[in-house]
Enzyme design. Structure first.
Site, PDB file in Angstrom:
ATOM      1  N   CYS A   1      -2.386   9.171   2.974  1.00 49.82           N
ATOM      2  CA  CYS A   1      -2.111   8.655   1.626  1.00 49.82           C
ATOM      3  C   CYS A   1      -3.291   8.848   0.691  1.00 49.82           C
ATOM      4  CB  CYS A   1      -1.744   7.182   1.722  1.00 49.82           C
ATOM      5  SG  CYS A   1      -2.993   6.205   2.551  1.00 49.82           S
TER       6      CYS A   1
ATOM      7  N   GLU B   1       0.887  -1.174   0.000  1.00 52.56           N
ATOM      8  CA  GLU B   1       0.000   0.000   0.000  1.00 52.56           C
ATOM      9  C   GLU B   1       0.914   1.210   0.000  1.00 52.56           C
ATOM     10  OE1 GLU B   1      -3.028  -0.260  -0.546  1.00 52.56           O
ATOM     11  OE2 GLU B   1      -3.569  -2.269   0.106  1.00 52.56           O
TER      12      GLU B   1
END
Ligand code: NAD
Length: 492
Positions: free
Chosen positions: A297, A263
């Site tokens: 993010c 990720e």
């Protein structure tokens, strides 16, 4: 351990290897700073590559010998114990989090209560998961055969986490892996070791999780994470962090063809359509940019406004950013604290300067708040007229900064949104939801929010496309990542 009036809470110094809380040989420690003041508030043990090798050895032995991989009820029991223990330690964990991250105490719910609840979720999900699936009779050239799918633990899982939401990600990367029957070595980020070592302490002191099944190795050296990602005894790496480190981890795991769940970074776009309700969509966009100091993010940091309503949109964003409550993270009501470190703030200020150099207009912010000279605070910053190809529109900023770019039609908006090496998430705002949905489907990202309706949660898969990642967390897909499927052919 110290607690002061501000709530500063130093965390556990020791790592956890093979069931023992311990310091590295020689006792070297590294400092942990409170980003709200810039002061050193404690230390953590500075493990070496040799310590990491010991931790992987312990995880490997536990994976080869222990009953952990086979006994689902025991794993359920241990993870429910962990859930209850984390709940008992909740306020201490919250203070440790605010101390090492500088996250405002008012917004810690998603980083403390939610991951604790997720431990229970994974325990129950794993207990109810169907590990043996009979797919019936298959006709083959050798005659009919029954086939069963056996879902089995992958083995030793190395978990490497970043500093921005450390306790949440430590739980998200390790608890489903454990419930699936794997053994784990966790390597928390240098800037936030305590959200990892506290988890190790609680596992060691308050659960029956056997020695070697869960290990935590804190270190100030990137080589220690690199050693984990290259160790041949590690079967899988689960990683959250920057795209640059993700590439290094993929390369390190190539020699032993490690399963890798990544990720990574993002540079998400928010397409604001001409029929959008600016008064609700844009203040929410400004809030998302500032909460967590932009260190998220999935933040849609590139705002794309229709040229027909461009000035109106910039004005709404400006007002929202100028009124955002920035300050000491311990003060209730504060929604934006500091950046995590001096270096990180310098990077943010540098990217803002590069945007201005490449022709962007500084609408508000751009510097350090005058009333917050200590710690690593940054003003909420709005850059307008941003060229979609320039550095500030292409690189992840990880600061409270929005860039604004005008577009003339839906096709152009989609093209600008997709002009990125990243593909983590995106957002569309507009009153015609069918039109917004059609645009969401054209965005090359793993996730999209429409009109503020979040895509993110424990029950739904979350992952990035392009250079934002490989594989999924959350949902049944996320749990299955920690399992290998063995197909067995047998007589009818
Ligand atoms: P980072 O990549 O610098 O570090 C992450 C972790 O990797 C740390 O524990 C670090 O010690 C370790 N590491 C560093 N070099 C390594 C190497 N060569 N081999 C193995 N491990 C190594 O990231 P960061 O600065 O801590 O975190 C910020 C980044 O994380 C941002 O890019 C952000 O977008 C990303 N992030 C992504 C998600 C997501 O779900 N996609 C969530 C949160 C953060």
């Amino acid at each position: 351990m110290t607690t002061t009036d501000t709530g500063i809470q130093a965390g556990e110094q020791r790592m956890l290897i093979d069931g023992e809380l311990q310091l590295t040989d020689g006792g070297t420690l590294f400092d942990v700073e409170h980003p709200g003041s810039g002061q050193v508030v404690g230390q953590a043990t500075d493990a070496t590559v040799a310590d990491m090798a010991r931790a992987v050895g312990a995880a490997w032995r536990a994976s080869e010998n222990a009953n952990w991989a086979r006994d689902i009820e025991f794993r359920f029991h241990c993870l429910m114990q962990l859930h209850d223990a984390l709940d008992r330690n909740k306020e201490r964990l919250r203070r440790v989090l605010v101390t090492e991250v500088g996250c405002p105490i008012s917004v810690t719910g998603a980083q403390i209560e939610e991951p604790i609840a997720e431990v229970k979720h994974w325990a129950e999900h794993g207990r109810n998961f169907e590990y043996l699936v009979d797919t019936g009779i298959h006709q083959t050239h050798l005659g009919p055969a029954r086939r069963k799918l056996s879902y089995e633990p992958v083995g030793v899982v190395g978990a490497i986490t970043p500093w921005n939401v450390p306790f949440y990600l430590n739980v998200a990367e390790t608890v489903p892996a454990l419930m699936a029957g794997n053994t784990v070595v966790l390597k928390p980020a240098q800037l936030t070791p305590w959200s990892g070592t506290e988890l190790g302490r609680i596992v060691a002191e308050e659960t029956d999780i056997p020695a070697g099944v869960f290990n935590v190795v804190s270190s100030n050296a990137n080589e220690v994470g690199a050693a984990l990602s290259a160790d041949p005894r590690v079967d899988m790496i689960t990683f959250t962090g920057s795209t640059a480190t993700g590439r290094a981890i993929l390369a390190a795991g190539a020699a032993t063809v490690k399963k890798t769940l990544l990720e990574l970074g993002g540079k998400s776009a928010h397409i604001v359509l001409d029929d959008a309700h600016f008064g609700s969509a844009l203040p929410l966009a400004a809030m998302m940019a500032c909460v967590m100091s932009g260190q998220s993010c999935i933040l849609p940091s590139r705002i794309l406004l229709p040229r027909s309503r461009y000035d109106e949109g910039v004005a709404v964003l400006k007002a929202a950013m100028e009124n955002f409550p920035v300050g000491d993270p311990w003060t209730p009501g504060i929604m934006q604290g500091p950046q995590i470190s001096a270096a990180q703030r310098q990077k943010v200020l540098g990217l803002i300067a590069s945007g201005i150099e490449s022709g962007a207009r500084l609408v508000t912010g751009g510097g350090v708040p005058e009333n917050l000279p200590n710690g690593y605070y940054t003003q909420p910053t709005l850059l307008a007229d941003v060229d979609p190809d320039c550095q500030v529109a292409q690189e992840e900023i990880f600061g409270p900064v929005l860039t604004v770019t005008p577009y003339d039609n839906d096709d152009e908006a989609v093209a600008i949104a997709n002009n990125s090496i990243y593909g983590l998430s995106g957002e569309v705002s507009g009153t015609d939801v069918d039109r917004a949905f059609a645009i969401a489907q054209r965005m090359r990202t793993g996730n999209v929010t429409i009109n503020g309706k979040s895509h993110f949660g424990i029950a739904s898969p979350f992952g990035g496309t392009k250079q934002s990642g490989l594989g999924y967390r959350n949902g049944t897909h996320g749990y299955a990542e920690y399992l290998a499927i063995k197909t067995i052919g047998l007589p009818e």
